[in-house]
Motif scaffolding. Structure first.
Motif, PDB file in Angstrom:
ATOM      1  N   ARG A 239       0.814  -1.220   0.000  1.00 55.23           N
ATOM      2  CA  ARG A 239       0.000   0.000   0.000  1.00 55.23           C
ATOM      3  C   ARG A 239       0.847   1.269   0.000  1.00 55.23           C
ATOM      4  N   ARG A 240       1.794   1.323   0.918  1.00 49.60           N
ATOM      5  CA  ARG A 240       2.573   2.531   1.055  1.00 49.60           C
ATOM      6  C   ARG A 240       3.418   2.811  -0.171  1.00 49.60           C
ATOM      7  N   ALA A 241       4.088   1.761  -0.649  1.00 47.31           N
ATOM      8  CA  ALA A 241       4.991   1.931  -1.789  1.00 47.31           C
ATOM      9  C   ALA A 241       4.217   2.379  -3.025  1.00 47.31           C
ATOM     10  N   PHE A 242       3.033   1.797  -3.251  1.00 47.83           N
ATOM     11  CA  PHE A 242       2.250   2.187  -4.424  1.00 47.83           C
ATOM     12  C   PHE A 242       1.679   3.599  -4.263  1.00 47.83           C
ATOM     13  N   ASP A 243       1.315   3.967  -3.029  1.00 45.80           N
ATOM     14  CA  ASP A 243       0.864   5.345  -2.800  1.00 45.80           C
ATOM     15  C   ASP A 243       2.002   6.318  -3.076  1.00 45.80           C
ATOM     16  N   ASP A 244       3.194   5.989  -2.561  1.00 46.22           N
ATOM     17  CA  ASP A 244       4.351   6.865  -2.780  1.00 46.22           C
ATOM     18  C   ASP A 244       4.658   7.005  -4.271  1.00 46.22           C
ATOM     19  N   ALA A 245       4.424   5.915  -5.027  1.00 47.89           N
ATOM     20  CA  ALA A 245       4.729   5.946  -6.462  1.00 47.89           C
ATOM     21  C   ALA A 245       3.607   6.601  -7.264  1.00 47.89           C
ATOM     22  N   GLY A 246       2.519   6.945  -6.597  1.00 44.89           N
ATOM     23  CA  GLY A 246       1.432   7.641  -7.289  1.00 44.89           C
ATOM     24  C   GLY A 246       0.553   6.741  -8.142  1.00 44.89           C
ATOM     25  N   LEU A 247       0.429   5.476  -7.768  1.00 45.63           N
ATOM     26  CA  LEU A 247      -0.358   4.532  -8.574  1.00 45.63           C
ATOM     27  C   LEU A 247      -1.784   5.020  -8.815  1.00 45.63           C
ATOM     28  N   GLY A 248      -2.385   5.589  -7.768  1.00 40.57           N
ATOM     29  CA  GLY A 248      -3.786   6.023  -7.895  1.00 40.57           C
ATOM     30  C   GLY A 248      -3.966   7.296  -8.703  1.00 40.57           C
ATOM     31  N   GLY A 249      -2.869   7.867  -9.196  1.00 41.81           N
ATOM     32  CA  GLY A 249      -2.927   9.174  -9.850  1.00 41.81           C
ATOM     33  C   GLY A 249      -3.456   9.174 -11.278  1.00 41.81           C
ATOM     34  N   HIS A 250      -3.683   8.028 -11.858  1.00 35.95           N
ATOM     35  CA  HIS A 250      -4.210   7.955 -13.232  1.00 35.95           C
ATOM     36  C   HIS A 250      -5.735   7.986 -13.194  1.00 35.95           C
ATOM     37  N   PRO A 251      -6.371   8.758 -14.090  1.00 32.70           N
ATOM     38  CA  PRO A 251      -7.837   8.875 -14.016  1.00 32.70           C
ATOM     39  C   PRO A 251      -8.594   7.553 -14.206  1.00 32.70           C
ATOM     40  N   ARG A 252      -7.987   6.572 -14.864  1.00 34.86           N
ATOM     41  CA  ARG A 252      -8.692   5.294 -15.064  1.00 34.86           C
ATOM     42  C   ARG A 252      -8.164   4.195 -14.147  1.00 34.86           C
ATOM     43  N   MET A 253      -7.446   4.598 -13.107  1.00 32.82           N
ATOM     44  CA  MET A 253      -6.920   3.629 -12.127  1.00 32.82           C
ATOM     45  C   MET A 253      -7.696   3.799 -10.836  1.00 32.82           C
ATOM     46  N   ARG A 254      -8.270   2.731 -10.336  1.00 39.07           N
ATOM     47  CA  ARG A 254      -9.050   2.829  -9.103  1.00 39.07           C
ATOM     48  C   ARG A 254      -8.455   1.895  -8.055  1.00 39.07           C
ATOM     49  N   LEU A 255      -7.965   2.474  -6.972  1.00 43.70           N
ATOM     50  CA  LEU A 255      -7.410   1.661  -5.880  1.00 43.70           C
ATOM     51  C   LEU A 255      -8.473   1.435  -4.824  1.00 43.70           C
ATOM     52  N   LEU A 256      -8.570   0.194  -4.350  1.00 43.38           N
ATOM     53  CA  LEU A 256      -9.524  -0.160  -3.306  1.00 43.38           C
ATOM     54  C   LEU A 256      -8.787  -0.772  -2.123  1.00 43.38           C
ATOM     55  N   GLU A 257      -9.435  -0.791  -0.991  1.00 44.69           N
ATOM     56  CA  GLU A 257      -8.953  -1.603   0.130  1.00 44.69           C
ATOM     57  C   GLU A 257      -9.050  -3.070  -0.292  1.00 44.69           C
TER      58      GLU A 257
END
Ligand code: UD1
Ligand code: UDP
Length: 362
Positions: A239-257
């Motif tokens: 979770r942390r590493a992907f948040d730091d890398a900005g994974l959720g920053g793409h408009p068609r990318m949806r991160l969930l719990e």
């Protein structure tokens, strides 16, 4: 004496549920010991609620730590538990630290051990799971195998053939037993999903522990999201590493719990393809017929390639392969148009029959 099931991590719960149910039907006295390796509600308790697993008789609350810390804490907790319960048989599942710790403690207390999902091999000793699998199988009195290749590996490693039983796959028992609960239309409405989407799940140390690798994977996943919506229930490990890398920053990318089992498999069932490094998800997509791109250099589950939809990939291949799948080309790997042998929903029954027939005694 009672049978004690050891579970601790998410995939354990899915595998244990049908075995516990089948033994229950036969009136076998049994307990479920939760080690507490996974502890978030969404990594643990939700599976007990959804899968009809009896509440654990005890939760050792071991929690997270380095391999040595976690394995040591598991062993200390399990030793006390085994001495006080003196079980007639300990059943361990899969390849997590809880599995090997329980097998080691039981063996030294001369308590018979049965290993469900024995014999899988990636031949990749950099995976903690490969170490756990090898050791657990050597310590087990009964090895329940999910595939013919696993039986072959055990024979090759000198495990006596009368200890090995090819029973099929209890994780697939759980899948088939819940098929009518995987309502893709309902989930689509509830999560507001587009008609076409790809599911991603990554948690292996080789993919999520190194920030440079996480940054590279994030870039590739964004290239996939340029073509199609991507939904990723994120395992707490990354979770942390992907948040730091900005994974959720793409408009068609949806991160969930992390999702519960029913929602997760429903999400997969309704998807165009899955990008994963999970062991269990390679198997589930094989049965659901959903194309599976596995971001790993190897797999301990080769039947998911020969009989299923699975394909091993490197990150650079992802955008192109997802494009091909969206164009209707599939993953193009299966050589046998059939499900893997004995993945028929009755593995738990077979295990219970073998145990009831007394294979448990040395
Ligand atoms: C473990 C298994 C892995 C399995 C995976 C299934 C081992 C060595 N690894 O990996 O084989 O594929 O479970 O999901 O046994 N965490 C939480 N909440 C939780 C659990 C974990 O936040 O409920 C976080 C903690 O930061 C922890 C990290 O995840 O340090 C890793 O947890 P751990 O149980 O050590 O290994 P997994 O990566 O989950
Ligand atoms: N799973 C789930 N929710 C999620 C991701 C996975 O319920 O958000 C289920 C999945 O369907 C499978 C199991 O968890 O039954 C696999 O666990 P995981 O990928 O954590 O472990 P592995 O199989 O790699 O050891």
């Amino acid at each position: 004496a009672e049978v004690v099931h050891i579970v601790g991590a998410r995939p354990n719960f899915v595998k244990a549920a049908p075995v516990v149910a089948a033994l229950e039907k036969r009136g076998v006295r049994q307990s479920v010991v939760h080690t507490g390796q996974h502890y978030d509600d969404r990594m643990s308790a939700i599976f007990f609620r959804e899968l009809g697993l009896p509440r654990p008789d005890v939760d050792l609350g071991v929690g997270s730590g380095s391999h040595a810390e976690q394995t040591a804490a598991l062993m200390v907790g399990l030793e006390k538990e085994f001495i006080s319960r003196s079980p007639g048989l300990v059943i361990v599942y899969g390849d997590v630290n809880s599995t090997v710790a329980a097998a080691l403690v039981a063996a030294k207390l001369h308590i018979p051990v049965a290993h469900v999902e024995a014999g899988l091999r990636s031949f990749d000793w950099t995976m903690p799971e490969e170490v756990n699998r090898r050791i657990t199988d050597q310590l087990s009195d009964i090895c329940f195998a999910t595939s013919p290749d696993a039986v072959g590996h055990l024979a090759h490693e000198g495990v006596a053939t009368d200890r090995v039983h090819f029973v099929g796959n209890p994780m697939i028992d759980t899948l088939l037993g819940n098929l009518d609960r995987f309502d893709t239309a309902e989930l689509g409405r509830r999560l507001d999903l587009p008609d076409t989407y790809v599911v991603g799940t990554l948690h292996r140390p080789a993919n999520v522990d190194d920030p440079e690798i996480v940054a590279r994977l994030t870039k590739r996943l964004h290239e996939v999201a340029d073509q199609v919506d991507v939904v990723m229930p994120v395992h707490p490990r990354g979770r942390r590493a992907f948040d730091d890398a900005g994974l959720g920053g793409h408009p068609r990318m949806r991160l969930l719990e992390p999702l519960g089992y029913i929602d997760f498999v429903t999400l997969v069932r309704g998807s165009a393809a899955v990008i994963t490094d999970s062991g269990g998800v390679q198997e589930e997509t094989t049965i659901l017929g959903v194309p599976c791109l596995t971001l790993r250099p190897n797999t301990e589950r080769p039947v998911t390639i020969t009989h299923g939809t699975n394909r091993l990939v490197v990150d650079a291949e992802l955008p192109g392969l997802v494009g091909a799948i969206l164009a209707g080309q599939g993953t193009g790997t299966a050589t046998v148009a059939d499900v893997p042998p004995l993945w028929d929903g009755h593995a738990g029954e077979r295990i219970a029959t073998i145990l009831a027939n007394g294979a448990a005694t040395r």
